[in-house]
Design an enzyme around this catalytic site. Structure first.
Site, PDB file in Angstrom:
ATOM      1  CB  ILE A 173      -0.855  -0.116   1.256  1.00  0.00           C
ATOM      2  CG1 ILE A 173      -1.815  -1.193   1.449  1.00  0.00           C
ATOM      3  CG2 ILE A 173      -2.083   1.146   1.304  1.00  0.00           C
ATOM      4  CD1 ILE A 173      -2.673  -1.520   2.579  1.00  0.00           C
TER       5      ILE A 173
ATOM      6  N   GLY B  16      -8.548 -16.903  13.937  1.00  0.00           N
ATOM      7  CA  GLY B  16      -8.646 -15.564  13.845  1.00  0.00           C
ATOM      8  C   GLY B  16      -9.890 -14.673  12.982  1.00  0.00           C
TER       9      GLY B  16
ATOM     10  CE1 TYR C 138      -2.368  -5.848  11.131  1.00  0.00           C
ATOM     11  CE2 TYR C 138      -4.392  -6.630  10.599  1.00  0.00           C
ATOM     12  CZ  TYR C 138      -3.543  -5.726  10.463  1.00  0.00           C
ATOM     13  OH  TYR C 138      -3.581  -5.041   9.533  1.00  0.00           O
TER      14      TYR C 138
ATOM     15  CG  LEU D 128      -9.167 -14.808  -1.196  1.00  0.00           C
ATOM     16  CD1 LEU D 128      -9.075 -16.457  -1.140  1.00  0.00           C
ATOM     17  CD2 LEU D 128     -10.700 -14.706  -0.974  1.00  0.00           C
TER      18      LEU D 128
ATOM     19  CB  ALA E  40       6.455   0.454   8.981  1.00  0.00           C
TER      20      ALA E  40
ATOM     21  CG  LEU F  54      14.168  -2.337   1.853  1.00  0.00           C
ATOM     22  CD1 LEU F  54      15.332  -2.490   0.840  1.00  0.00           C
ATOM     23  CD2 LEU F  54      12.900  -1.751   1.091  1.00  0.00           C
TER      24      LEU F  54
ATOM     25  CE  LYS G  66      -1.272  -2.152  11.968  1.00  0.00           C
ATOM     26  NZ  LYS G  66      -0.950  -1.218  10.944  1.00  0.00           N
TER      27      LYS G  66
HETATM   28  N1  LIG Z   1      -3.285  -5.220   2.884  1.00  0.00           N
HETATM   29  C1  LIG Z   1      -4.239  -5.103   3.659  1.00  0.00           C
HETATM   30  O1  LIG Z   1      -5.224  -5.808   3.238  1.00  0.00           O
HETATM   31  C2  LIG Z   1      -4.394  -4.414   4.842  1.00  0.00           C
HETATM   32  C3  LIG Z   1      -5.574  -4.015   5.338  1.00  0.00           C
HETATM   33  C4  LIG Z   1      -5.809  -3.346   6.681  1.00  0.00           C
HETATM   34  C5  LIG Z   1      -4.784  -2.667   7.055  1.00  0.00           C
HETATM   35  N2  LIG Z   1      -3.428  -3.049   6.662  1.00  0.00           N
HETATM   36  C6  LIG Z   1      -2.171  -2.263   7.172  1.00  0.00           C
HETATM   37  O2  LIG Z   1      -1.728  -1.512   6.001  1.00  0.00           O
HETATM   38  C7  LIG Z   1      -0.210  -1.358   6.125  1.00  0.00           C
HETATM   39  C8  LIG Z   1       0.459  -1.801   4.990  1.00  0.00           C
HETATM   40  O3  LIG Z   1       0.101  -2.991   4.605  1.00  0.00           O
HETATM   41  P1  LIG Z   1       0.868  -3.578   3.436  1.00  0.00           P
HETATM   42  O4  LIG Z   1      -0.264  -4.622   2.861  1.00  0.00           O
HETATM   43  O5  LIG Z   1       1.142  -2.553   2.504  1.00  0.00           O
HETATM   44  O6  LIG Z   1       1.952  -4.462   4.069  1.00  0.00           O
HETATM   45  P2  LIG Z   1       3.626  -4.595   3.581  1.00  0.00           P
HETATM   46  O7  LIG Z   1       3.959  -5.623   4.563  1.00  0.00           O
HETATM   47  O8  LIG Z   1       3.347  -4.772   2.188  1.00  0.00           O
HETATM   48  O9  LIG Z   1       4.186  -3.219   3.864  1.00  0.00           O
HETATM   49  C9  LIG Z   1       4.810  -2.772   4.884  1.00  0.00           C
HETATM   50  C10 LIG Z   1       5.994  -2.092   4.987  1.00  0.00           C
HETATM   51  O10 LIG Z   1       6.632  -1.761   6.269  1.00  0.00           O
HETATM   52  C11 LIG Z   1       7.956  -2.150   6.427  1.00  0.00           C
HETATM   53  N3  LIG Z   1       8.195  -2.487   7.721  1.00  0.00           N
HETATM   54  C12 LIG Z   1       7.590  -3.024   8.495  1.00  0.00           C
HETATM   55  N4  LIG Z   1       8.070  -2.992   9.783  1.00  0.00           N
HETATM   56  C13 LIG Z   1       8.965  -2.056   9.681  1.00  0.00           C
HETATM   57  C14 LIG Z   1      10.004  -1.263  10.585  1.00  0.00           C
HETATM   58  N5  LIG Z   1       9.695  -1.508  12.026  1.00  0.00           N
HETATM   59  N6  LIG Z   1      10.506  -0.446  10.017  1.00  0.00           N
HETATM   60  C15 LIG Z   1      10.670   0.173   8.816  1.00  0.00           C
HETATM   61  N7  LIG Z   1       9.819  -0.527   7.882  1.00  0.00           N
HETATM   62  C16 LIG Z   1       8.851  -1.454   8.162  1.00  0.00           C
HETATM   63  C17 LIG Z   1       7.858  -3.423   5.205  1.00  0.00           C
HETATM   64  O11 LIG Z   1       9.204  -3.781   4.685  1.00  0.00           O
HETATM   65  C18 LIG Z   1       6.955  -2.880   4.124  1.00  0.00           C
HETATM   66  O12 LIG Z   1       7.490  -2.369   3.086  1.00  0.00           O
HETATM   67  C19 LIG Z   1       0.042  -2.029   7.425  1.00  0.00           C
HETATM   68  O13 LIG Z   1       0.177  -1.395   8.553  1.00  0.00           O
HETATM   69  C20 LIG Z   1      -1.003  -3.056   7.450  1.00  0.00           C
HETATM   70  O14 LIG Z   1      -1.371  -3.351   8.877  1.00  0.00           O
HETATM   71  C21 LIG Z   1      -3.177  -3.575   5.504  1.00  0.00           C
HETATM   72  O1  LIG Z   2      -5.266 -19.314   1.045  1.00  0.00           O
HETATM   73  C1  LIG Z   2      -6.094 -18.614   1.425  1.00  0.00           C
HETATM   74  C2  LIG Z   2      -6.047 -17.198   2.049  1.00  0.00           C
HETATM   75  C3  LIG Z   2      -7.112 -16.734   2.463  1.00  0.00           C
HETATM   76  N1  LIG Z   2      -8.447 -17.363   2.485  1.00  0.00           N
HETATM   77  C4  LIG Z   2      -9.364 -16.519   3.215  1.00  0.00           C
HETATM   78  O2  LIG Z   2      -9.850 -15.350   2.639  1.00  0.00           O
HETATM   79  C5  LIG Z   2     -10.250 -14.402   3.327  1.00  0.00           C
HETATM   80  C6  LIG Z   2      -9.396 -13.171   3.254  1.00  0.00           C
HETATM   81  O3  LIG Z   2      -7.910 -13.409   3.728  1.00  0.00           O
HETATM   82  P1  LIG Z   2      -6.778 -12.420   3.688  1.00  0.00           P
HETATM   83  O4  LIG Z   2      -6.634 -12.103   2.178  1.00  0.00           O
HETATM   84  O5  LIG Z   2      -5.861 -13.302   4.075  1.00  0.00           O
HETATM   85  O6  LIG Z   2      -7.394 -10.950   4.358  1.00  0.00           O
HETATM   86  P2  LIG Z   2      -7.601 -11.062   6.038  1.00  0.00           P
HETATM   87  O7  LIG Z   2      -7.210 -11.992   6.916  1.00  0.00           O
HETATM   88  O8  LIG Z   2      -9.128 -10.814   5.909  1.00  0.00           O
HETATM   89  O9  LIG Z   2      -6.996  -9.742   6.351  1.00  0.00           O
HETATM   90  C7  LIG Z   2      -6.614  -8.740   5.520  1.00  0.00           C
HETATM   91  O10 LIG Z   2      -7.740  -7.668   5.727  1.00  0.00           O
HETATM   92  C8  LIG Z   2      -7.688  -7.027   6.965  1.00  0.00           C
HETATM   93  C9  LIG Z   2      -8.861  -6.248   7.041  1.00  0.00           C
HETATM   94  O11 LIG Z   2     -10.062  -6.628   6.950  1.00  0.00           O
HETATM   95  C10 LIG Z   2      -6.368  -6.641   7.445  1.00  0.00           C
HETATM   96  O12 LIG Z   2      -6.221  -6.073   8.587  1.00  0.00           O
HETATM   97  C11 LIG Z   2      -5.119  -7.252   7.075  1.00  0.00           C
HETATM   98  O13 LIG Z   2      -3.971  -6.822   7.313  1.00  0.00           O
HETATM   99  C12 LIG Z   2      -5.318  -8.127   5.622  1.00  0.00           C
HETATM  100  O14 LIG Z   2      -4.221  -9.139   5.750  1.00  0.00           O
HETATM  101  C13 LIG Z   2     -10.212 -14.815   4.907  1.00  0.00           C
HETATM  102  O15 LIG Z   2     -11.425 -15.577   4.917  1.00  0.00           O
HETATM  103  C14 LIG Z   2      -9.352 -15.941   4.719  1.00  0.00           C
HETATM  104  O16 LIG Z   2      -9.422 -17.093   5.541  1.00  0.00           O
HETATM  105  C15 LIG Z   2      -8.460 -18.460   2.303  1.00  0.00           C
HETATM  106  O17 LIG Z   2      -9.642 -19.252   2.191  1.00  0.00           O
HETATM  107  N2  LIG Z   2      -7.420 -19.206   1.666  1.00  0.00           N
END
Ligand SMILES: NC(=O)c1ccc[n+]([C@@H]2O[C@H](COP(=O)([O-])OP(=O)(O)OC[C@H]3O[C@@H](n4cnc5c(N)ncnc54)[C@H](O)[C@@H]3O)[C@@H](O)[C@H]2O)c1
Ligand SMILES: O=c1ccn([C@@H]2O[C@H](COP(=O)(O)OP(=O)(O)O[C@H]3O[C@H](CO)[C@@H](O)[C@H](O)[C@H]3O)[C@@H](O)[C@H]2O)c(=O)[nH]1
Length: 328
Positions: free
Chosen positions: A12, A285, A142, A191, A75, A33, A146
Protein backbone atom coordinates in the site's frame (compact mmCIF):
# COMPACT_ATOMS: atom_id res chain seq x y z
CA UNK A 1 6.76 20.89 3.07
CA UNK A 2 7.57 17.21 2.77
CA UNK A 3 5.74 14.04 3.79
CA UNK A 4 7.55 11.11 5.39
CA UNK A 5 6.09 7.75 4.34
CA UNK A 6 7.13 5.00 6.75
CA UNK A 7 6.66 1.60 5.11
CA UNK A 8 6.70 3.21 1.65
CA UNK A 9 8.30 0.15 0.01
CA UNK A 10 5.31 -2.04 0.89
CA UNK A 11 2.23 -2.89 -1.09
CA UNK A 12 0.00 0.00 0.00
CA UNK A 13 2.85 2.37 0.90
CA UNK A 14 4.36 2.20 -2.61
CA UNK A 15 1.01 3.21 -4.12
CA UNK A 16 0.92 6.09 -1.61
CA UNK A 17 4.39 7.32 -2.58
CA UNK A 18 3.53 7.09 -6.27
CA UNK A 19 0.32 9.05 -5.74
CA UNK A 20 2.01 11.77 -3.64
CA UNK A 21 4.67 12.22 -6.35
CA UNK A 22 1.91 12.52 -8.96
CA UNK A 23 0.44 15.29 -6.77
CA UNK A 24 3.79 17.17 -6.76
CA UNK A 25 4.52 16.42 -3.11
CA UNK A 26 8.06 16.08 -1.74
CA UNK A 27 8.36 12.55 -0.36
CA UNK A 28 10.81 10.88 2.01
CA UNK A 29 10.53 7.11 2.50
CA UNK A 30 11.70 5.04 5.47
CA UNK A 31 11.49 1.26 5.18
CA UNK A 32 13.53 -1.63 6.58
CA UNK A 33 12.58 -3.78 3.55
CA UNK A 34 11.46 -6.62 5.85
CA UNK A 35 8.44 -7.23 3.62
CA UNK A 36 8.81 -4.39 1.09
CA UNK A 37 10.80 -3.91 -2.11
CA UNK A 38 13.17 -1.12 -3.02
CA UNK A 39 12.07 -1.48 -6.66
CA UNK A 40 8.55 -0.45 -5.61
CA UNK A 41 9.66 2.99 -4.41
CA UNK A 42 9.33 5.85 -6.87
CA UNK A 43 12.78 7.12 -7.95
CA UNK A 44 11.55 10.63 -7.19
CA UNK A 45 11.26 9.90 -3.47
CA UNK A 46 14.26 10.09 -1.12
CA UNK A 47 14.75 6.63 0.40
CA UNK A 48 16.29 5.75 3.78
CA UNK A 49 16.65 2.06 4.55
CA UNK A 50 16.23 1.44 8.27
CA UNK A 51 13.88 0.55 11.10
CA UNK A 52 11.36 3.00 12.51
CA UNK A 53 12.18 1.81 16.04
CA UNK A 54 15.86 2.74 15.56
CA UNK A 55 15.70 6.20 17.12
CA UNK A 56 19.23 7.42 16.21
CA UNK A 57 18.42 6.50 12.59
CA UNK A 58 15.04 8.25 12.69
CA UNK A 59 16.61 11.35 14.26
CA UNK A 60 19.01 11.48 11.31
CA UNK A 61 16.08 11.26 8.87
CA UNK A 62 14.26 14.17 10.53
CA UNK A 63 17.47 16.20 10.92
CA UNK A 64 18.39 15.82 7.25
CA UNK A 65 14.84 16.64 6.12
CA UNK A 66 13.65 19.63 8.15
CA UNK A 67 10.79 20.23 5.69
CA UNK A 68 8.90 17.12 6.92
CA UNK A 69 5.59 18.28 8.40
CA UNK A 70 3.56 15.06 8.36
CA UNK A 71 4.14 11.32 8.66
CA UNK A 72 2.11 8.63 6.90
CA UNK A 73 2.73 5.37 8.71
CA UNK A 74 2.20 1.98 6.97
CA UNK A 75 5.07 0.01 8.54
CA UNK A 76 3.68 -2.99 10.37
CA UNK A 77 3.23 -6.73 10.32
CA UNK A 78 -0.28 -7.41 9.13
CA UNK A 79 -1.14 -11.09 8.85
CA UNK A 80 -4.07 -12.26 10.92
CA UNK A 81 -3.06 -15.94 10.85
CA UNK A 82 0.60 -15.32 11.73
CA UNK A 83 -0.40 -13.03 14.61
CA UNK A 84 -2.30 -15.90 16.24
CA UNK A 85 0.92 -18.00 16.18
CA UNK A 86 3.33 -15.23 17.14
CA UNK A 87 1.50 -12.40 18.94
CA UNK A 88 4.60 -10.83 20.52
CA UNK A 89 6.09 -10.19 17.06
CA UNK A 90 3.02 -8.02 16.40
CA UNK A 91 2.99 -6.12 19.69
CA UNK A 92 6.72 -5.48 19.29
CA UNK A 93 6.87 -4.23 15.70
CA UNK A 94 3.46 -2.58 15.50
CA UNK A 95 2.72 -1.26 18.96
CA UNK A 96 6.21 -0.67 20.42
CA UNK A 97 7.36 0.56 17.00
CA UNK A 98 4.75 3.32 17.08
CA UNK A 99 5.84 4.45 20.55
CA UNK A 100 9.44 4.81 19.32
CA UNK A 101 8.28 6.74 16.26
CA UNK A 102 6.05 9.10 18.27
CA UNK A 103 8.89 9.83 20.70
CA UNK A 104 11.12 11.05 17.90
CA UNK A 105 8.26 12.94 16.21
CA UNK A 106 7.65 14.69 19.54
CA UNK A 107 11.36 15.61 19.84
CA UNK A 108 11.23 17.17 16.37
CA UNK A 109 7.81 18.81 16.91
CA UNK A 110 6.22 16.91 14.01
CA UNK A 111 2.56 17.05 14.89
CA UNK A 112 0.67 15.19 12.17
CA UNK A 113 0.41 11.46 11.57
CA UNK A 114 -1.87 9.39 9.34
CA UNK A 115 -1.79 5.74 10.18
CA UNK A 116 -3.02 2.36 8.89
CA UNK A 117 -5.39 0.75 11.31
CA UNK A 118 -7.61 -2.12 10.26
CA UNK A 119 -11.10 -3.58 10.19
CA UNK A 120 -9.61 -6.27 12.44
CA UNK A 121 -10.11 -3.88 15.41
CA UNK A 122 -13.85 -4.66 15.30
CA UNK A 123 -13.56 -8.39 16.01
CA UNK A 124 -16.92 -10.02 15.33
CA UNK A 125 -19.24 -7.13 14.47
CA UNK A 126 -22.81 -7.26 15.74
CA UNK A 127 -24.20 -5.12 12.89
CA UNK A 128 -23.18 -4.85 9.23
CA UNK A 129 -22.08 -2.63 7.60
CA UNK A 130 -19.75 -1.50 10.40
CA UNK A 131 -19.56 2.17 11.39
CA UNK A 132 -16.70 3.71 13.35
CA UNK A 133 -18.97 3.74 16.43
CA UNK A 134 -19.16 -0.07 16.56
CA UNK A 135 -17.53 -1.82 19.52
CA UNK A 136 -13.82 -2.60 19.11
CA UNK A 137 -13.20 -6.11 20.43
CA UNK A 138 -10.44 -7.70 18.32
CA UNK A 139 -10.33 -11.49 18.06
CA UNK A 140 -6.71 -11.68 16.88
CA UNK A 141 -3.43 -10.14 18.16
CA UNK A 142 -2.92 -8.23 14.90
CA UNK A 143 -6.19 -6.32 15.41
CA UNK A 144 -5.35 -5.86 19.08
CA UNK A 145 -1.91 -4.43 18.23
CA UNK A 146 -3.58 -1.87 15.94
CA UNK A 147 -6.27 -0.96 18.48
CA UNK A 148 -3.50 -0.34 21.02
CA UNK A 149 -1.83 1.91 18.45
CA UNK A 150 -5.05 3.91 18.08
CA UNK A 151 -5.24 4.34 21.85
CA UNK A 152 -1.59 5.40 22.07
CA UNK A 153 -2.26 8.05 19.43
CA UNK A 154 -5.30 9.26 21.34
CA UNK A 155 -3.24 9.92 24.48
CA UNK A 156 -0.23 11.27 22.58
CA UNK A 157 -2.57 13.79 20.96
CA UNK A 158 -3.79 14.95 24.36
CA UNK A 159 -0.33 15.20 25.90
CA UNK A 160 1.87 16.36 23.01
CA UNK A 161 -0.61 17.74 20.48
CA UNK A 162 0.35 15.18 17.84
CA UNK A 163 -2.78 15.15 15.66
CA UNK A 164 -3.71 11.89 13.95
CA UNK A 165 -6.04 10.24 11.50
CA UNK A 166 -6.39 6.47 11.89
CA UNK A 167 -7.78 4.70 8.83
CA UNK A 168 -9.39 1.33 9.44
CA UNK A 169 -8.97 -0.31 6.05
CA UNK A 170 -10.96 -3.31 5.08
CA UNK A 171 -9.35 -5.79 2.62
CA UNK A 172 -6.97 -4.16 0.20
CA UNK A 173 -6.64 -5.60 -3.30
CA UNK A 174 -5.70 -4.45 -6.80
CA UNK A 175 -2.69 -2.86 -8.45
CA UNK A 176 -1.71 0.28 -10.32
CA UNK A 177 -3.66 0.05 -13.61
CA UNK A 178 -0.49 0.35 -15.76
CA UNK A 179 0.86 -2.77 -14.04
CA UNK A 180 3.98 -1.08 -12.61
CA UNK A 181 3.05 -1.48 -8.91
CA UNK A 182 1.31 -4.40 -7.23
CA UNK A 183 1.15 -6.86 -4.38
CA UNK A 184 4.28 -8.98 -3.84
CA UNK A 185 4.46 -10.69 -0.44
CA UNK A 186 6.67 -13.67 0.45
CA UNK A 187 5.08 -15.93 1.40
CA UNK A 188 1.82 -14.70 -0.09
CA UNK A 189 -1.13 -15.29 2.26
CA UNK A 190 -3.82 -12.93 0.88
CA UNK A 191 -6.81 -14.33 -0.95
CA UNK A 192 -6.79 -12.25 -4.16
CA UNK A 193 -3.11 -12.73 -5.12
CA UNK A 194 -3.29 -16.43 -4.20
CA UNK A 195 -6.33 -16.94 -6.42
CA UNK A 196 -4.52 -15.18 -9.27
CA UNK A 197 -1.42 -17.32 -8.75
CA UNK A 198 -3.67 -20.35 -9.27
CA UNK A 199 -5.05 -18.73 -12.45
CA UNK A 200 -1.46 -18.19 -13.65
CA UNK A 201 -0.67 -21.87 -13.07
CA UNK A 202 1.84 -21.10 -10.29
CA UNK A 203 -0.27 -23.00 -7.73
CA UNK A 204 -2.36 -26.10 -8.31
CA UNK A 205 -5.34 -24.98 -6.22
CA UNK A 206 -6.54 -22.66 -3.49
CA UNK A 207 -7.10 -23.90 0.06
CA UNK A 208 -10.42 -22.30 0.99
CA UNK A 209 -10.38 -21.80 4.75
CA UNK A 210 -13.79 -22.87 5.98
CA UNK A 211 -17.23 -23.16 4.39
CA UNK A 212 -19.33 -23.35 7.54
CA UNK A 213 -19.39 -19.69 8.60
CA UNK A 214 -22.58 -17.75 9.34
CA UNK A 215 -22.78 -16.29 5.82
CA UNK A 216 -24.96 -16.92 2.75
CA UNK A 217 -22.60 -19.50 1.17
CA UNK A 218 -20.70 -20.44 4.34
CA UNK A 219 -17.43 -18.72 3.36
CA UNK A 220 -16.06 -15.53 4.93
CA UNK A 221 -17.29 -12.21 3.58
CA UNK A 222 -14.86 -9.31 3.13
CA UNK A 223 -15.01 -5.79 1.69
CA UNK A 224 -12.36 -4.95 -0.93
CA UNK A 225 -10.75 -1.55 -1.47
CA UNK A 226 -8.07 -0.48 -3.98
CA UNK A 227 -4.71 0.98 -2.81
CA UNK A 228 -5.10 3.98 -5.15
CA UNK A 229 -8.30 4.93 -3.35
CA UNK A 230 -6.56 4.51 0.00
CA UNK A 231 -3.77 6.80 -1.21
CA UNK A 232 -6.30 9.49 -2.14
CA UNK A 233 -7.89 9.25 1.30
CA UNK A 234 -4.51 9.63 3.01
CA UNK A 235 -3.63 12.82 1.17
CA UNK A 236 -7.11 14.19 1.96
CA UNK A 237 -6.38 13.37 5.62
CA UNK A 238 -3.08 15.30 5.55
CA UNK A 239 -5.00 18.29 4.19
CA UNK A 240 -7.74 17.75 6.80
CA UNK A 241 -5.16 17.97 9.62
CA UNK A 242 -3.35 20.87 7.95
CA UNK A 243 -6.67 22.76 7.99
CA UNK A 244 -6.71 22.41 11.79
CA UNK A 245 -9.38 19.71 12.04
CA UNK A 246 -9.60 17.26 14.94
CA UNK A 247 -7.91 13.89 15.21
CA UNK A 248 -10.26 11.05 14.34
CA UNK A 249 -10.82 7.57 12.93
CA UNK A 250 -12.31 6.61 9.53
CA UNK A 251 -13.30 3.31 7.92
CA UNK A 252 -12.07 2.83 4.35
CA UNK A 253 -13.96 0.21 2.39
CA UNK A 254 -16.45 -0.14 -0.42
CA UNK A 255 -19.56 -0.94 1.67
CA UNK A 256 -20.08 -4.13 -0.34
CA UNK A 257 -19.19 -7.58 0.95
CA UNK A 258 -18.00 -10.48 -1.19
CA UNK A 259 -17.70 -14.05 -0.01
CA UNK A 260 -14.50 -15.97 -0.64
CA UNK A 261 -16.39 -18.11 -3.18
CA UNK A 262 -17.53 -14.94 -4.98
CA UNK A 263 -13.90 -13.83 -5.16
CA UNK A 264 -12.96 -17.12 -6.81
CA UNK A 265 -15.87 -16.83 -9.28
CA UNK A 266 -15.06 -13.22 -10.16
CA UNK A 267 -11.38 -14.09 -10.67
CA UNK A 268 -12.43 -16.93 -13.00
CA UNK A 269 -14.48 -14.48 -15.02
CA UNK A 270 -11.72 -11.84 -15.17
CA UNK A 271 -8.91 -14.27 -16.03
CA UNK A 272 -10.88 -16.75 -18.16
CA UNK A 273 -9.12 -19.52 -16.20
CA UNK A 274 -10.47 -22.33 -14.02
CA UNK A 275 -9.51 -21.77 -10.37
CA UNK A 276 -9.67 -25.10 -8.54
CA UNK A 277 -10.04 -25.04 -4.75
CA UNK A 278 -10.29 -27.46 -1.87
CA UNK A 279 -12.14 -26.71 1.35
CA UNK A 280 -9.67 -26.63 4.24
CA UNK A 281 -10.18 -26.07 7.99
CA UNK A 282 -11.00 -22.58 9.25
CA UNK A 283 -8.02 -20.26 9.80
CA UNK A 284 -7.94 -19.17 13.47
CA UNK A 285 -8.66 -15.47 13.97
CA UNK A 286 -11.04 -15.03 11.00
CA UNK A 287 -14.37 -13.25 11.71
CA UNK A 288 -17.38 -14.36 9.61
CA UNK A 289 -18.02 -11.07 7.82
CA UNK A 290 -16.42 -7.61 7.63
CA UNK A 291 -18.18 -4.94 5.59
CA UNK A 292 -17.53 -1.22 5.97
CA UNK A 293 -19.80 1.72 6.29
CA UNK A 294 -17.41 4.35 4.87
CA UNK A 295 -19.89 7.23 4.83
CA UNK A 296 -17.86 9.26 7.32
CA UNK A 297 -14.76 9.37 5.06
CA UNK A 298 -16.95 10.46 2.14
CA UNK A 299 -18.80 13.12 4.13
CA UNK A 300 -15.92 14.56 6.18
CA UNK A 301 -12.95 14.14 3.81
CA UNK A 302 -14.84 14.25 0.50
CA UNK A 303 -13.34 10.83 -0.35
CA UNK A 304 -14.65 9.44 -3.65
CA UNK A 305 -13.25 5.99 -4.40
CA UNK A 306 -12.70 5.34 -8.11
CA UNK A 307 -12.31 1.56 -7.92
CA UNK A 308 -15.66 0.59 -6.45
CA UNK A 309 -16.17 -2.42 -8.68
CA UNK A 310 -14.73 -5.81 -7.69
CA UNK A 311 -14.12 -6.94 -11.27
CA UNK A 312 -12.08 -3.82 -11.97
CA UNK A 313 -10.07 -4.27 -8.77
CA UNK A 314 -9.29 -7.90 -9.66
CA UNK A 315 -8.54 -6.94 -13.29
CA UNK A 316 -5.85 -4.47 -12.13
CA UNK A 317 -4.32 -7.16 -9.90
CA UNK A 318 -4.44 -9.68 -12.77
CA UNK A 319 -2.63 -7.22 -15.05
CA UNK A 320 0.13 -6.87 -12.43
CA UNK A 321 0.46 -10.65 -11.91
CA UNK A 322 0.69 -11.30 -15.63
CA UNK A 323 3.36 -8.63 -16.08
CA UNK A 324 5.30 -9.64 -12.93
CA UNK A 325 4.74 -13.37 -12.40
CA UNK A 326 7.70 -13.45 -9.99
CA UNK A 327 7.05 -10.08 -8.34
CA UNK A 328 9.45 -7.15 -8.40
N1 LIG B 1 -3.14 -5.30 2.99
C1 LIG B 1 -4.30 -5.17 3.62
O1 LIG B 1 -5.32 -5.76 3.23
C2 LIG B 1 -4.41 -4.27 4.84
C3 LIG B 1 -5.67 -4.08 5.41
C4 LIG B 1 -5.77 -3.29 6.56
C5 LIG B 1 -4.66 -2.66 7.08
N2 LIG B 1 -3.45 -2.84 6.49
C6 LIG B 1 -2.31 -2.13 7.06
O2 LIG B 1 -1.70 -1.34 6.04
C7 LIG B 1 -0.30 -1.25 6.24
C8 LIG B 1 0.43 -1.64 4.98
O3 LIG B 1 0.06 -2.95 4.62
P1 LIG B 1 0.70 -3.67 3.34
O4 LIG B 1 -0.27 -4.70 2.91
O5 LIG B 1 1.18 -2.65 2.39
O6 LIG B 1 1.92 -4.40 4.02
P2 LIG B 1 3.43 -4.57 3.49
O7 LIG B 1 4.01 -5.64 4.35
O8 LIG B 1 3.45 -4.77 2.03
O9 LIG B 1 4.08 -3.18 3.82
C9 LIG B 1 4.63 -2.85 5.08
C10 LIG B 1 5.95 -2.13 4.82
O10 LIG B 1 6.49 -1.70 6.07
C11 LIG B 1 7.86 -2.09 6.17
N3 LIG B 1 8.14 -2.27 7.60
C12 LIG B 1 7.58 -3.16 8.46
N4 LIG B 1 8.08 -3.00 9.69
C13 LIG B 1 8.98 -1.98 9.63
C14 LIG B 1 9.80 -1.33 10.58
N5 LIG B 1 9.83 -1.72 11.84
N6 LIG B 1 10.59 -0.30 10.16
C15 LIG B 1 10.59 0.10 8.87
N7 LIG B 1 9.82 -0.48 7.91
C16 LIG B 1 9.02 -1.50 8.29
C17 LIG B 1 7.97 -3.36 5.34
O11 LIG B 1 9.27 -3.61 4.87
C18 LIG B 1 7.00 -3.04 4.18
O12 LIG B 1 7.65 -2.37 3.13
C19 LIG B 1 0.01 -2.13 7.44
O13 LIG B 1 0.11 -1.31 8.58
C20 LIG B 1 -1.21 -3.03 7.55
O14 LIG B 1 -1.44 -3.44 8.88
C21 LIG B 1 -3.30 -3.63 5.40
O1 LIG C 1 -5.26 -19.27 1.12
C1 LIG C 1 -6.20 -18.61 1.58
C2 LIG C 1 -6.04 -17.28 2.06
C3 LIG C 1 -7.14 -16.63 2.59
N1 LIG C 1 -8.34 -17.25 2.64
C4 LIG C 1 -9.50 -16.54 3.21
O2 LIG C 1 -9.69 -15.33 2.50
C5 LIG C 1 -10.24 -14.34 3.35
C6 LIG C 1 -9.36 -13.11 3.26
O3 LIG C 1 -8.09 -13.43 3.84
P1 LIG C 1 -6.80 -12.51 3.64
O4 LIG C 1 -6.67 -12.13 2.21
O5 LIG C 1 -5.66 -13.21 4.31
O6 LIG C 1 -7.20 -11.19 4.41
P2 LIG C 1 -7.71 -10.98 5.91
O7 LIG C 1 -7.26 -12.05 6.82
O8 LIG C 1 -9.20 -10.73 5.84
O9 LIG C 1 -6.93 -9.68 6.36
C7 LIG C 1 -6.71 -8.58 5.48
O10 LIG C 1 -7.70 -7.63 5.71
C8 LIG C 1 -7.72 -7.11 7.03
C9 LIG C 1 -8.86 -6.11 7.12
O11 LIG C 1 -10.10 -6.73 6.96
C10 LIG C 1 -6.38 -6.46 7.29
O12 LIG C 1 -6.33 -5.89 8.54
C11 LIG C 1 -5.24 -7.44 7.13
O13 LIG C 1 -3.99 -6.78 7.31
C12 LIG C 1 -5.30 -8.03 5.75
O14 LIG C 1 -4.32 -9.06 5.64
C13 LIG C 1 -10.30 -14.96 4.74
O15 LIG C 1 -11.58 -15.49 4.93
C14 LIG C 1 -9.32 -16.12 4.66
O16 LIG C 1 -9.60 -17.20 5.53
C15 LIG C 1 -8.53 -18.54 2.16
O17 LIG C 1 -9.61 -19.09 2.21
N2 LIG C 1 -7.43 -19.18 1.65
Amino acid sequence: MAILVVGGAGYIGSHMVDYLISQQQEVIVVDNLSTGHQAAISKEARFYQGDLADQPFMRRVFKENPTITAVIHFAAYSLVGESMQNPLKYFDNNTSGLIKLLEVMHEFSIRKIIFSSTAAVYGIPKVLPITEKAATEPINPYGESKLMMEKIMFWAQKAYGIEYVAFRYFNVAGAKPDGSLGEDHHPETHLVPLVLQVALGQRKELALYGDDYQTADGTNVRDYVHPFDLAQAHLLAVEYLQAGNQSTVFNLGSATGFSNLEIIKTAQKVTGQEIPYVVAPRRPGDPDSLVANARKARDVLGWEPEFDNLETIIATAWNWHQKHPNGY
